[in-house]
Design a protein around this motif. Structure first.
Motif, PDB file in Angstrom:
ATOM      1  N   THR A 226      37.237  -5.894  -5.804  1.00 47.98           N
ATOM      2  CA  THR A 226      38.534  -6.471  -6.181  1.00 47.98           C
ATOM      3  C   THR A 226      39.702  -5.883  -5.388  1.00 47.98           C
ATOM      4  O   THR A 226      40.856  -6.098  -5.742  1.00 47.98           O
ATOM      5  CB  THR A 226      38.806  -6.244  -7.679  1.00 47.98           C
ATOM      6  OG1 THR A 226      38.728  -4.839  -7.966  1.00 47.98           O
ATOM      7  CG2 THR A 226      37.811  -6.991  -8.532  1.00 47.98           C
ATOM      8  N   SER A 227      39.406  -5.157  -4.330  1.00 47.83           N
ATOM      9  CA  SER A 227      40.481  -4.564  -3.538  1.00 47.83           C
ATOM     10  C   SER A 227      41.427  -5.647  -3.025  1.00 47.83           C
ATOM     11  O   SER A 227      41.002  -6.700  -2.556  1.00 47.83           O
ATOM     12  CB  SER A 227      39.897  -3.793  -2.350  1.00 47.83           C
ATOM     13  OG  SER A 227      40.918  -3.194  -1.593  1.00 47.83           O
ATOM     14  N   LEU A 228      42.724  -5.384  -3.135  1.00 41.97           N
ATOM     15  CA  LEU A 228      43.742  -6.356  -2.737  1.00 41.97           C
ATOM     16  C   LEU A 228      44.311  -6.077  -1.346  1.00 41.97           C
ATOM     17  O   LEU A 228      44.908  -6.947  -0.725  1.00 41.97           O
ATOM     18  CB  LEU A 228      44.888  -6.352  -3.755  1.00 41.97           C
ATOM     19  CG  LEU A 228      44.504  -6.752  -5.189  1.00 41.97           C
ATOM     20  CD1 LEU A 228      45.672  -6.494  -6.140  1.00 41.97           C
ATOM     21  CD2 LEU A 228      44.074  -8.208  -5.240  1.00 41.97           C
ATOM     22  N   ILE A 229      44.167  -4.848  -0.888  1.00 42.57           N
ATOM     23  CA  ILE A 229      44.772  -4.451   0.388  1.00 42.57           C
ATOM     24  C   ILE A 229      43.678  -4.105   1.383  1.00 42.57           C
ATOM     25  O   ILE A 229      42.889  -3.188   1.164  1.00 42.57           O
ATOM     26  CB  ILE A 229      45.713  -3.237   0.206  1.00 42.57           C
ATOM     27  CG1 ILE A 229      46.806  -3.567  -0.818  1.00 42.57           C
ATOM     28  CG2 ILE A 229      46.329  -2.823   1.544  1.00 42.57           C
ATOM     29  CD1 ILE A 229      47.717  -2.398  -1.131  1.00 42.57           C
ATOM     30  N   GLU A 230      43.630  -4.844   2.482  1.00 49.41           N
ATOM     31  CA  GLU A 230      42.642  -4.592   3.521  1.00 49.41           C
ATOM     32  C   GLU A 230      43.102  -3.451   4.426  1.00 49.41           C
ATOM     33  O   GLU A 230      44.309  -3.239   4.601  1.00 49.41           O
ATOM     34  CB  GLU A 230      42.431  -5.849   4.371  1.00 49.41           C
ATOM     35  CG  GLU A 230      41.888  -7.033   3.584  1.00 49.41           C
ATOM     36  CD  GLU A 230      41.747  -8.266   4.451  1.00 49.41           C
ATOM     37  OE1 GLU A 230      42.272  -8.254   5.586  1.00 49.41           O
ATOM     38  OE2 GLU A 230      41.120  -9.231   3.989  1.00 49.41           O
ATOM     39  N   PRO A 231      42.168  -2.698   5.012  1.00 48.78           N
ATOM     40  CA  PRO A 231      42.546  -1.631   5.951  1.00 48.78           C
ATOM     41  C   PRO A 231      43.461  -2.124   7.065  1.00 48.78           C
ATOM     42  O   PRO A 231      44.362  -1.408   7.501  1.00 48.78           O
ATOM     43  CB  PRO A 231      41.193  -1.158   6.506  1.00 48.78           C
ATOM     44  CG  PRO A 231      40.218  -1.484   5.417  1.00 48.78           C
ATOM     45  CD  PRO A 231      40.711  -2.761   4.802  1.00 48.78           C
ATOM     46  N   ALA A 232      43.251  -3.350   7.527  1.00 49.84           N
ATOM     47  CA  ALA A 232      44.102  -3.900   8.594  1.00 49.84           C
ATOM     48  C   ALA A 232      45.540  -4.049   8.128  1.00 49.84           C
ATOM     49  O   ALA A 232      46.480  -3.885   8.918  1.00 49.84           O
ATOM     50  CB  ALA A 232      43.555  -5.250   9.051  1.00 49.84           C
ATOM     51  N   SER A 233      45.736  -4.377   6.841  1.00 53.05           N
ATOM     52  CA  SER A 233      47.093  -4.518   6.307  1.00 53.05           C
ATOM     53  C   SER A 233      47.799  -3.176   6.276  1.00 53.05           C
ATOM     54  O   SER A 233      49.002  -3.087   6.526  1.00 53.05           O
ATOM     55  CB  SER A 233      47.038  -5.120   4.894  1.00 53.05           C
ATOM     56  OG  SER A 233      46.452  -6.398   4.918  1.00 53.05           O
ATOM     57  N   VAL A 234      47.037  -2.125   5.966  1.00 53.09           N
ATOM     58  CA  VAL A 234      47.603  -0.772   5.971  1.00 53.09           C
ATOM     59  C   VAL A 234      48.024  -0.397   7.386  1.00 53.09           C
ATOM     60  O   VAL A 234      49.094   0.174   7.604  1.00 53.09           O
ATOM     61  CB  VAL A 234      46.571   0.247   5.439  1.00 53.09           C
ATOM     62  CG1 VAL A 234      47.128   1.669   5.520  1.00 53.09           C
ATOM     63  CG2 VAL A 234      46.204  -0.082   3.995  1.00 53.09           C
ATOM     64  N   HIS A 235      47.191  -0.766   8.349  1.00 50.12           N
ATOM     65  CA  HIS A 235      47.514  -0.495   9.758  1.00 50.12           C
ATOM     66  C   HIS A 235      48.794  -1.211  10.166  1.00 50.12           C
ATOM     67  O   HIS A 235      49.661  -0.629  10.816  1.00 50.12           O
ATOM     68  CB  HIS A 235      46.346  -0.956  10.634  1.00 50.12           C
ATOM     69  CG  HIS A 235      46.563  -0.757  12.107  1.00 50.12           C
ATOM     70  ND1 HIS A 235      46.525   0.490  12.700  1.00 50.12           N
ATOM     71  CD2 HIS A 235      46.853  -1.629  13.103  1.00 50.12           C
ATOM     72  CE1 HIS A 235      46.762   0.355  13.998  1.00 50.12           C
ATOM     73  NE2 HIS A 235      46.968  -0.917  14.267  1.00 50.12           N
ATOM     74  N   LEU A 236      48.938  -2.481   9.749  1.00 51.33           N
ATOM     75  CA  LEU A 236      50.140  -3.250  10.078  1.00 51.33           C
ATOM     76  C   LEU A 236      51.373  -2.632   9.411  1.00 51.33           C
ATOM     77  O   LEU A 236      52.442  -2.572  10.020  1.00 51.33           O
ATOM     78  CB  LEU A 236      49.974  -4.699   9.625  1.00 51.33           C
ATOM     79  CG  LEU A 236      51.155  -5.633   9.921  1.00 51.33           C
ATOM     80  CD1 LEU A 236      51.398  -5.739  11.421  1.00 51.33           C
ATOM     81  CD2 LEU A 236      50.909  -7.016   9.330  1.00 51.33           C
ATOM     82  N   MET A 237      51.226  -2.160   8.178  1.00 56.70           N
ATOM     83  CA  MET A 237      52.336  -1.525   7.479  1.00 56.70           C
ATOM     84  C   MET A 237      52.806  -0.291   8.230  1.00 56.70           C
ATOM     85  O   MET A 237      54.007  -0.069   8.408  1.00 56.70           O
ATOM     86  CB  MET A 237      51.915  -1.143   6.058  1.00 56.70           C
ATOM     87  CG  MET A 237      52.998  -0.452   5.246  1.00 56.70           C
ATOM     88  SD  MET A 237      52.534  -0.225   3.511  1.00 56.70           S
ATOM     89  CE  MET A 237      51.141   0.878   3.672  1.00 56.70           C
ATOM     90  N   ARG A 238      51.857   0.506   8.703  1.00 56.05           N
ATOM     91  CA  ARG A 238      52.221   1.700   9.468  1.00 56.05           C
ATOM     92  C   ARG A 238      52.959   1.319  10.752  1.00 56.05           C
ATOM     93  O   ARG A 238      53.934   1.955  11.130  1.00 56.05           O
ATOM     94  CB  ARG A 238      50.968   2.507   9.801  1.00 56.05           C
ATOM     95  CG  ARG A 238      50.317   3.182   8.611  1.00 56.05           C
ATOM     96  CD  ARG A 238      49.267   4.160   9.074  1.00 56.05           C
ATOM     97  NE  ARG A 238      48.577   4.770   7.963  1.00 56.05           N
ATOM     98  CZ  ARG A 238      47.315   4.490   7.619  1.00 56.05           C
ATOM     99  NH1 ARG A 238      46.630   3.590   8.297  1.00 56.05           N
ATOM    100  NH2 ARG A 238      46.758   5.092   6.600  1.00 56.05           N
ATOM    101  N   MET A 239      52.480   0.272  11.426  1.00 54.79           N
ATOM    102  CA  MET A 239      53.131  -0.161  12.666  1.00 54.79           C
ATOM    103  C   MET A 239      54.554  -0.622  12.401  1.00 54.79           C
ATOM    104  O   MET A 239      55.472  -0.329  13.163  1.00 54.79           O
ATOM    105  CB  MET A 239      52.333  -1.284  13.327  1.00 54.79           C
ATOM    106  CG  MET A 239      51.063  -0.832  14.013  1.00 54.79           C
ATOM    107  SD  MET A 239      50.401  -2.075  15.160  1.00 54.79           S
ATOM    108  CE  MET A 239      50.149  -3.474  14.077  1.00 54.79           C
ATOM    109  N   ASN A 240      54.749  -1.382  11.304  1.00 51.90           N
ATOM    110  CA  ASN A 240      56.085  -1.880  10.969  1.00 51.90           C
ATOM    111  C   ASN A 240      57.049  -0.745  10.664  1.00 51.90           C
ATOM    112  O   ASN A 240      58.227  -0.802  11.012  1.00 51.90           O
ATOM    113  CB  ASN A 240      56.002  -2.830   9.776  1.00 51.90           C
ATOM    114  CG  ASN A 240      55.716  -4.255  10.205  1.00 51.90           C
ATOM    115  OD1 ASN A 240      56.512  -4.884  10.870  1.00 51.90           O
ATOM    116  ND2 ASN A 240      54.556  -4.755   9.835  1.00 51.90           N
TER     117      ASN A 240
END
Length: 290
Positions: A193-207
């Protein structure tokens, strides 16, 4: 940070909390710290630079405090983790940091907002790493989301405690929330049920970092995907079209963007989906800054 510089930063922090960032002038800091203007500018290039140093000092204090608590103790001990979290909350409460952070995030100071967001990312990453230590390596992909859930619950409970003068202790808040997380994580793993993918975390860090993505980085990501995945004909055609467009002197966004989602969805239900998602996110970020 040397002792005198740290003293000036501490004075500035107290003034920012008392008067507000916008209402505190550099002269106010100079007067309260009893230093010359030259001394202030020898330490800091601006008020924002002073705030950056304050946040850096806070991270240093937090890391030292956590290490002191951890020394000689088992990393898997949940009570040690609770003590580390509690000690940092208490430190932040004593310094009225939550009020300072709220003031920055509600201001128009983009650079300061970025500093606070970076500070919060550091805290989330630390907690995610500690969750892995306590709950096991198998939660690695869910650790960052678990840290977000913990902090979200924590912030709202602390807010409720402040406005209602509730009598429950910080110790109890942290202990109970860790018990909740201990129940949530197995559910996330069992039911996916995870809502946040590792790629989304990576994008957040980049932003938040706002570091421009270089074409060479994109090409390296692309090469890794190509080497690790046996492309279907459709994937190979999309891949070659994307790489060709990225290598043009003038990247045509209208041509490149429609290729990205079909390329990503072609990896649904494959082990490379996360890696491709990170690649696609990086391309969007690259195009955004061009």
């Amino acid at each position: 940070m040397n002792k005198r510089k740290r003293h000036v930063a501490d004075v500035a922090l107290k003034l920012f909390v008392e008067k507000g960032i916008q209402q505190t002038s550099i002269q106010d800091i100079i007067d309260r710290a009893a230093i010359s203007k030259g001394t202030f500018y020898n330490y800091f290039s601006s008020k924002n630079d002073c705030i950056a140093e304050i946040l850096e000092g806070l991270r240093y204090d937090a890391s030292q405090l956590r290490m002191q608590i951890q020394v000689g103790k088992k990393e898997k001990d949940q009570q040690i983790l609770a003590q580390q979290i509690y000690s940092i909350i208490q430190l932040n409460e004593e310094r009225s940091l939550y009020a300072l952070f709220d003031a920055i995030l509600s201001s128009n100071e983009i650079d300061l907002k970025k500093l606070v967001m970076q500070h919060r990312i550091f805290e989330l990453e630390w907690l995610a790493i500690r969750f892995i230590s306590v709950f096991g390596e198998e939660i690695s992909e869910n650790a960052f989301e678990s840290a977000i859930l913990f902090h979200g619950m924590l912030q709202h409970l602390l807010f409720t405690k402040r406005v209602t003068n509730a009598t429950f202790s910080l110790h109890r808040i942290v202990a109970v929330l860790l018990q909740y997380i201990g129940l949530i994580i197995p559910y996330m793993l069992q039911h996916n049920t995870s809502l946040i993918e590792p790629a989304s975390v990576h994008l957040m860090r980049m932003n938040i970092d706002r570091k421009p993505v270089e074409l060479s980085e994109l090409m390296k990501m692309a090469k890794n995907i190509e080497e690790e995945e046996n492309f279907t004909m459709e994937q190979e055609d999309l891949y070659e079209a994307i790489i060709s467009e990225l290598n043009k002197e003038r990247v045509r966004k209208s041509v490149l963007q429609p290729l990205l989602n079909p390329f990503l969805t072609s990896f649904d239900d494959t082990s490379s989906k996360g890696q491709v998602q990170t690649f696609i996110n990086a391309i969007w970020f690259y195009l955004k800054l061009k």
